[in-house]
Every structure is written in C-alpha cells, then in structure tokens.
Design a protein around this motif. Structure first.
Motif, short mmCIF file in Angstrom:
data_model
loop_
_atom_site.label_atom_id
_atom_site.label_comp_id
_atom_site.label_asym_id
_atom_site.label_seq_id
_atom_site.Cartn_x
_atom_site.Cartn_y
_atom_site.Cartn_z
N ILE A 92 -24.12 -57.95 -13.11
CA ILE A 92 -25.10 -56.87 -12.87
C ILE A 92 -24.97 -56.34 -11.45
O ILE A 92 -24.97 -55.13 -11.21
CB ILE A 92 -26.53 -57.36 -13.17
N ILE A 93 -24.82 -57.26 -10.49
CA ILE A 93 -24.67 -56.85 -9.09
C ILE A 93 -23.38 -56.07 -8.90
O ILE A 93 -23.36 -55.01 -8.25
CB ILE A 93 -24.73 -58.08 -8.16
N LEU A 94 -22.27 -56.57 -9.47
CA LEU A 94 -20.99 -55.87 -9.34
C LEU A 94 -21.03 -54.52 -10.03
O LEU A 94 -20.49 -53.53 -9.53
CB LEU A 94 -19.85 -56.74 -9.89
N PHE A 95 -21.66 -54.46 -11.20
CA PHE A 95 -21.78 -53.18 -11.90
C PHE A 95 -22.54 -52.17 -11.04
O PHE A 95 -22.09 -51.04 -10.85
CB PHE A 95 -22.49 -53.35 -13.26
N ALA A 96 -23.70 -52.58 -10.53
CA ALA A 96 -24.52 -51.65 -9.75
C ALA A 96 -23.82 -51.21 -8.46
O ALA A 96 -23.78 -50.02 -8.15
CB ALA A 96 -25.87 -52.29 -9.42
N GLY A 97 -23.26 -52.17 -7.75
CA GLY A 97 -22.68 -51.88 -6.44
C GLY A 97 -21.31 -51.26 -6.47
O GLY A 97 -20.95 -50.53 -5.54
N LEU A 98 -20.54 -51.52 -7.51
CA LEU A 98 -19.19 -50.98 -7.56
C LEU A 98 -19.03 -49.92 -8.63
O LEU A 98 -18.68 -48.78 -8.34
CB LEU A 98 -18.17 -52.12 -7.78
N THR A 99 -19.29 -50.26 -9.86
CA THR A 99 -19.05 -49.32 -10.95
C THR A 99 -20.04 -48.16 -10.95
O THR A 99 -19.65 -46.99 -10.89
CB THR A 99 -19.09 -50.06 -12.31
N ALA A 100 -21.33 -48.46 -11.05
CA ALA A 100 -22.34 -47.40 -11.15
C ALA A 100 -22.33 -46.50 -9.92
O ALA A 100 -22.38 -45.26 -10.04
CB ALA A 100 -23.72 -47.99 -11.38
N ALA A 116 -22.12 -36.08 -18.34
CA ALA A 116 -21.65 -37.28 -19.04
C ALA A 116 -22.01 -38.57 -18.31
O ALA A 116 -21.69 -39.65 -18.80
CB ALA A 116 -20.14 -37.20 -19.24
N THR A 117 -22.66 -38.48 -17.19
CA THR A 117 -22.92 -39.67 -16.37
C THR A 117 -23.71 -40.73 -17.11
O THR A 117 -23.36 -41.92 -17.06
CB THR A 117 -23.66 -39.28 -15.07
N GLY A 118 -24.75 -40.34 -17.80
CA GLY A 118 -25.56 -41.32 -18.54
C GLY A 118 -24.75 -42.06 -19.58
O GLY A 118 -24.88 -43.28 -19.73
N TYR A 119 -23.89 -41.35 -20.29
CA TYR A 119 -23.04 -41.98 -21.30
C TYR A 119 -22.07 -42.96 -20.65
O TYR A 119 -21.87 -44.07 -21.11
CB TYR A 119 -22.25 -40.93 -22.09
N GLU A 124 -20.39 -48.42 -19.60
CA GLU A 124 -19.90 -49.40 -18.63
C GLU A 124 -20.84 -50.59 -18.50
O GLU A 124 -20.40 -51.73 -18.39
CB GLU A 124 -19.66 -48.74 -17.27
N ALA A 125 -22.15 -50.34 -18.50
CA ALA A 125 -23.11 -51.45 -18.40
C ALA A 125 -23.00 -52.37 -19.61
O ALA A 125 -22.96 -53.60 -19.46
CB ALA A 125 -24.54 -50.90 -18.28
N LEU A 126 -22.94 -51.79 -20.81
CA LEU A 126 -22.80 -52.61 -22.02
C LEU A 126 -21.48 -53.38 -22.02
O LEU A 126 -21.43 -54.55 -22.43
CB LEU A 126 -22.90 -51.73 -23.27
N THR A 127 -20.43 -52.73 -21.56
CA THR A 127 -19.12 -53.38 -21.50
C THR A 127 -19.13 -54.55 -20.54
O THR A 127 -18.69 -55.66 -20.89
CB THR A 127 -18.05 -52.34 -21.08
N ILE A 128 -19.62 -54.34 -19.34
CA ILE A 128 -19.65 -55.40 -18.32
C ILE A 128 -20.54 -56.56 -18.79
O ILE A 128 -20.19 -57.73 -18.64
CB ILE A 128 -20.14 -54.85 -16.96
N LEU A 129 -21.69 -56.25 -19.39
CA LEU A 129 -22.58 -57.31 -19.87
C LEU A 129 -21.95 -58.09 -21.02
O LEU A 129 -22.09 -59.32 -21.08
CB LEU A 129 -23.93 -56.73 -20.28
N ALA A 130 -21.25 -57.40 -21.92
CA ALA A 130 -20.57 -58.11 -23.02
C ALA A 130 -19.49 -59.02 -22.47
O ALA A 130 -19.34 -60.17 -22.90
CB ALA A 130 -19.98 -57.10 -24.00
N MET A 131 -18.74 -58.53 -21.51
CA MET A 131 -17.69 -59.35 -20.89
C MET A 131 -18.30 -60.56 -20.18
O MET A 131 -17.81 -61.68 -20.32
CB MET A 131 -16.89 -58.53 -19.88
#
Length: 141
Positions: A92-100, A116-119, A124-131
C-alpha cells in the motif's frame, strides 16, 4: 551484504494473479468498455492486436512481483511482525508513494487530462494488492 530471500514460486503466482486482475478488470462487461471510452479506444482500435502485446504486461508484472517480494522481505526483516502484514502494508505504501503519485503526475500532462486516471489507479491498486496477497501468504522458506 545480504540479499532478500524471495519465494520465486510466489512471484510467479503473483504474476499470474496480476494478469487475472487485468483480464477481469478490462473485460467489456466489467470496466473495459468504460476504460476504452476514457482513453479513446473502440472495438475497432483494439481488435487484431498481436498476442505478443501481452509480453509487456507479463514482464512488467513479474518485475513488480519480484520487487514486492523483496520489499516485503526487507520490511519483515527490519520491522518484524508478520510477513503477511509487512507485504500488505508495504504494498500500500509503495503503491501510494510510487505508482499512484507517478500516474497522477503523468496524467496531469496527458491531453485527456484525468479521463482515465481513476481506471488506471483502481486497476493498479487491485493488481498490487492481489500480488501482495499472494506474496504475503507464501513467504520465503
């Protein structure tokens, strides 16, 4: 220097999980049609593409899963606690700080602006959380 212990079977499984999330997310009956409208695609522009195009997200997903697995191990080694918790919170931290953060900066300069940002962020959030879920449930031996 000690290298992170990585469960490569978990990395492969997380890569597969990422591809499943993408296939479901971008399916026309889920969010695919809305995403296509947002980015300016239609059925005609996405038909007949080379199957090799899937090599790009597959390679990117493997790299992301490998980095997440290494980051989870580093976090677990430093903070202790549960490997699962470190994998999930770290992702979650990596997603917020790097990806998002990078997606939002990029889309600010895109001519479509934030259409398209919301999509992209949701996928990406669902992908990172699943991983992270796969990696967290299957720590290195």
């Amino acid at each position: 220097m000690q290298l992170p212990e990585i469960n490569y079977l978990a990395v492969i499984a997380a890569t597969v999980a990422s591809m499943i999330v993408g296939f479901v997310f971008y399916h026309p009956k889920v969010l695919g049609t809305a995403w296509m409208r947002a980015v300016g695609h239609d059925e005609r522009t996405v038909e007949g593409g080379s199957p090799w195009i899937y090599a790009v997200p597959l390679a990117g997903s493997f790299l992301t899963a490998w980095v997440l697995a290494g980051a989870a191990w580093l976090s677990f080694s430093f903070y202790g606690g549960s490997f699962f918790g470190n994998a999930m919170i770290g992702s979650i931290i990596l997603f917020a700080g790097l990806t998002a953060a990078r997606i939002v900066v990029h889309d600010a300069f895109d001519p479509r602006k934030f259409a398209a940002t919301g999509y992209t962020l949701l996928n990406e959030a669902l992908t990172i959380l699943a991983m992270a879920l796969v990696i967290g449930l299957w720590p290195p031996a």
